[in-house]
Scaffold this motif. Structure first.
Motif, PDB file in Angstrom:
ATOM      1  N   VAL A 211       0.819  -0.518   0.119  1.00 32.37           N
ATOM      2  CA  VAL A 211      -0.244  -0.026   0.043  1.00 32.37           C
ATOM      3  C   VAL A 211       0.185   1.140   0.224  1.00 32.37           C
ATOM      4  CG1 VAL A 211      -0.269   0.099   2.228  1.00 32.37           C
ATOM      5  CG2 VAL A 211      -2.365   1.279   1.074  1.00 32.37           C
ATOM      6  N   VAL A 212       0.067   2.711  -0.695  1.00 33.74           N
ATOM      7  CA  VAL A 212       1.013   3.931  -0.940  1.00 33.74           C
ATOM      8  C   VAL A 212      -0.240   4.274  -0.497  1.00 33.74           C
ATOM      9  CG1 VAL A 212       2.100   5.192  -1.773  1.00 33.74           C
ATOM     10  CG2 VAL A 212       2.833   2.995  -2.591  1.00 33.74           C
ATOM     11  N   PHE A 213       0.943   4.605   0.510  1.00 30.07           N
ATOM     12  CA  PHE A 213      -1.267   6.558   1.165  1.00 30.07           C
ATOM     13  C   PHE A 213       0.329   7.683   0.503  1.00 30.07           C
ATOM     14  CE2 PHE A 213      -0.529   3.338   4.126  1.00 30.07           C
ATOM     15  CZ  PHE A 213      -1.493   2.636   4.270  1.00 30.07           C
TER      16      PHE A 213
ATOM     17  N   SER B 224      -5.595   5.894  -0.393  1.00 26.22           N
ATOM     18  CA  SER B 224      -4.460   5.189   0.028  1.00 26.22           C
ATOM     19  C   SER B 224      -4.547   3.818  -1.245  1.00 26.22           C
ATOM     20  CB  SER B 224      -5.541   3.848   1.184  1.00 26.22           C
ATOM     21  OG  SER B 224      -7.003   3.752   0.781  1.00 26.22           O
ATOM     22  N   GLU B 225      -3.412   3.503  -1.629  1.00 23.06           N
ATOM     23  CA  GLU B 225      -3.132   3.012  -3.511  1.00 23.06           C
ATOM     24  C   GLU B 225      -2.915   1.523  -2.560  1.00 23.06           C
ATOM     25  OE1 GLU B 225      -0.960   2.884  -7.511  1.00 23.06           O
ATOM     26  OE2 GLU B 225      -0.299   3.922  -5.922  1.00 23.06           O
TER      27      GLU B 225
ATOM     28  N   GLU C 167      -2.759  -6.154  -9.704  1.00 19.79           N
ATOM     29  CA  GLU C 167      -3.832  -4.935  -9.753  1.00 19.79           C
ATOM     30  C   GLU C 167      -3.355  -3.943  -8.738  1.00 19.79           C
ATOM     31  OE1 GLU C 167      -7.069  -8.384 -12.287  1.00 19.79           O
ATOM     32  OE2 GLU C 167      -6.763  -8.192  -9.803  1.00 19.79           O
ATOM     33  N   ARG C 168      -4.370  -3.027  -9.035  1.00 22.96           N
ATOM     34  CA  ARG C 168      -3.841  -2.210  -7.803  1.00 22.96           C
ATOM     35  C   ARG C 168      -5.231  -1.292  -8.242  1.00 22.96           C
ATOM     36  NH1 ARG C 168       1.825   1.240  -9.073  1.00 22.96           N
ATOM     37  NH2 ARG C 168       2.917  -0.276  -9.265  1.00 22.96           N
ATOM     38  N   GLN C 169      -5.492  -0.834  -6.814  1.00 24.58           N
ATOM     39  CA  GLN C 169      -7.241   0.121  -6.637  1.00 24.58           C
ATOM     40  C   GLN C 169      -6.742   1.136  -5.513  1.00 24.58           C
ATOM     41  OE1 GLN C 169     -10.182  -0.102  -7.371  1.00 24.58           O
ATOM     42  NE2 GLN C 169     -11.484   0.514  -6.386  1.00 24.58           N
ATOM     43  N   VAL C 170      -7.283   2.276  -5.746  1.00 27.67           N
ATOM     44  CA  VAL C 170      -7.136   3.594  -4.695  1.00 27.67           C
ATOM     45  C   VAL C 170      -8.966   3.814  -4.024  1.00 27.67           C
ATOM     46  CG1 VAL C 170      -6.882   5.661  -4.732  1.00 27.67           C
ATOM     47  CG2 VAL C 170      -5.638   4.540  -6.869  1.00 27.67           C
ATOM     48  N   TYR C 171      -8.114   3.660  -2.531  1.00 24.76           N
ATOM     49  CA  TYR C 171      -9.391   4.266  -2.632  1.00 24.76           C
ATOM     50  C   TYR C 171      -9.339   5.697  -1.350  1.00 24.76           C
ATOM     51  CZ  TYR C 171     -11.145  -0.411  -1.426  1.00 24.76           C
ATOM     52  OH  TYR C 171     -11.159  -1.521  -1.722  1.00 24.76           O
ATOM     53  N   ILE C 172     -10.174   6.757  -1.430  1.00 24.51           N
ATOM     54  CA  ILE C 172     -10.136   7.977  -1.289  1.00 24.51           C
ATOM     55  C   ILE C 172     -11.044   8.314   0.060  1.00 24.51           C
ATOM     56  CG2 ILE C 172     -10.624  10.463  -1.943  1.00 24.51           C
ATOM     57  CD1 ILE C 172      -9.592   9.708  -5.181  1.00 24.51           C
ATOM     58  N   HIS C 173      -9.860   9.064   0.825  1.00 21.37           N
ATOM     59  CA  HIS C 173     -10.580   8.788   2.358  1.00 21.37           C
ATOM     60  C   HIS C 173     -10.300  10.417   2.058  1.00 21.37           C
ATOM     61  CE1 HIS C 173      -9.235   4.644   3.153  1.00 21.37           C
ATOM     62  NE2 HIS C 173      -8.236   5.105   2.330  1.00 21.37           N
ATOM     63  N   ASP C 174     -12.267  11.436   2.385  1.00 18.90           N
ATOM     64  CA  ASP C 174     -12.146  12.344   2.592  1.00 18.90           C
ATOM     65  C   ASP C 174     -11.913  13.151   4.393  1.00 18.90           C
ATOM     66  OD1 ASP C 174     -13.234  15.055   2.773  1.00 18.90           O
ATOM     67  OD2 ASP C 174     -14.677  14.647   1.252  1.00 18.90           O
ATOM     68  N   CYS C 175     -10.635  13.687   4.630  1.00 18.40           N
ATOM     69  CA  CYS C 175     -10.471  13.800   5.760  1.00 18.40           C
ATOM     70  C   CYS C 175     -11.500  15.255   6.352  1.00 18.40           C
ATOM     71  CB  CYS C 175      -9.384  14.076   6.180  1.00 18.40           C
ATOM     72  SG  CYS C 175      -8.544  11.880   6.227  1.00 18.40           S
ATOM     73  N   ARG C 176     -11.658  16.002   5.055  1.00 19.66           N
ATOM     74  CA  ARG C 176     -12.026  17.746   5.398  1.00 19.66           C
ATOM     75  C   ARG C 176     -13.138  17.701   7.269  1.00 19.66           C
ATOM     76  NH1 ARG C 176     -13.970  18.927  -0.347  1.00 19.66           N
ATOM     77  NH2 ARG C 176     -14.666  17.071  -0.385  1.00 19.66           N
ATOM     78  N   ASN C 177     -14.085  17.312   6.619  1.00 24.62           N
ATOM     79  CA  ASN C 177     -15.570  17.232   7.710  1.00 24.62           C
ATOM     80  C   ASN C 177     -14.895  16.019   8.609  1.00 24.62           C
ATOM     81  OD1 ASN C 177     -15.747  19.528   6.796  1.00 24.62           O
ATOM     82  ND2 ASN C 177     -16.536  18.403   4.845  1.00 24.62           N
TER      83      ASN C 177
END
Length: 264
Positions: free
Chosen positions: A110-112, A127-128, A136-146
């Motif tokens: 995993v790459v952050f 997180s890739e 294979e690769r998958q990217v999850y996107i974590h919204d930290c704004r709120n």
């Protein structure tokens, strides 16, 4: 947390499986933390580093977020606009936590990618994930704004979501994730849990602290002393896969191998 442009990230890693049989291990790896907008600057300072050719250590933008084209900043910006309808500003800064390519070999489970606003507020974590052995690769996107929760001295962000990518052949797809990011000036913790119908199956913890790289001699030392880190990661994955197989942990085929199933 300290947003150094370039730093050594000494990490402690722990994996614990609870069901159907217990299995656990701990290890240490030394990652790099870097500003992707300054790769050419970093690599010019050490003859053991490069950005596009074979060397002891290579930081090549083409190794990251390979589903997109361009620089790492352009790739991150494109993913944010596609997935979150968020336009990355020129004032935003990005930091990457990864093992670099060494001796021509590159692997990260995993790459952050941490995206900070103009006031150093954490906006997003990407997180890739790379699965083994399919690469294979998958990217999850974590919204930290709120969703920041203050726990002195940490600031934490928690995300619950469905598993959407087959990572380990010893884990089924029908699982739920809970990821927690906790950052401070002293230590940073990334904790992942996997649940099946609200029953904890597995957790993994990555704890790391940052030591700023300020002189070329630190770059030389990292390139020489940590040249085997990606090899250690891959060998560890296969070693523990063998141990799980010996324990007769159920093996799950890749969903794409199942007839008529296109789920990843």
């Amino acid at each position: 947390m300290q947003i150094y442009p370039l730093a050594i990230a000494a990490a402690e890693i722990r994996h614990r499986r609870y069901l159907p049989k217990a299995h656990a291990f701990e290890t240490q790896l030394t990652y790099l933390w870097f500003d992707p907008d300054q790769l050419s600057t970093f690599t010019r300072k050490s003859w053991l580093w490069s950005s596009s050719r074979w060397n002891f250590l290579t930081l090549d933008e083409r190794d990251f977020l390979t589903m997109e084209c361009g620089s790492i900043r352009q790739k991150v910006a494109r993913l944010l606009i596609k997935r979150e309808n968020y336009l990355l500003s020129h004032a935003a800064s990005i930091r990457v936590l990864a093992l670099p390519r060494t001796l021509g070999f590159r692997f990260n489970s995993v790459v952050f990618y941490l995206v900070f606003g103009a006031t150093d507020q954490l906006l997003f974590v990407l997180s890739e994930i790379t699965n083994t052995p399919w690469n294979e690769r998958q990217v999850y996107i974590h919204d930290c704004r709120n969703n920041a929760a203050e726990h002195v001295p940490y600031q934490s962000h928690q995300f619950d979501f469905k598993k959407a990518f087959h990572v380990s052949p010893f884990m089924p797809m029908a699982l739920d994730y809970r990821w927690r990011f906790s950052f401070s000036d002293q230590q940073n913790v990334i904790h992942m849990q996997l649940f099946e119908q609200d029953v904890l199956q597995f957790d993994a913890t990555l704890k790391f602290s940052l030591q700023a790289i300020t002189v070329p001699s630190q770059q030389h030392r990292y390139a020489v002393l940590k040249v085997l880190e990606p090899f250690r990661m891959v060998s560890g994955i296969y070693l523990h896969a063998f141990r799980l197989w010996k324990k007769k942990i159920p093996f799950y085929r890749h969903p794409k191998k199942e007839k008529g199933n296109t789920l990843r």
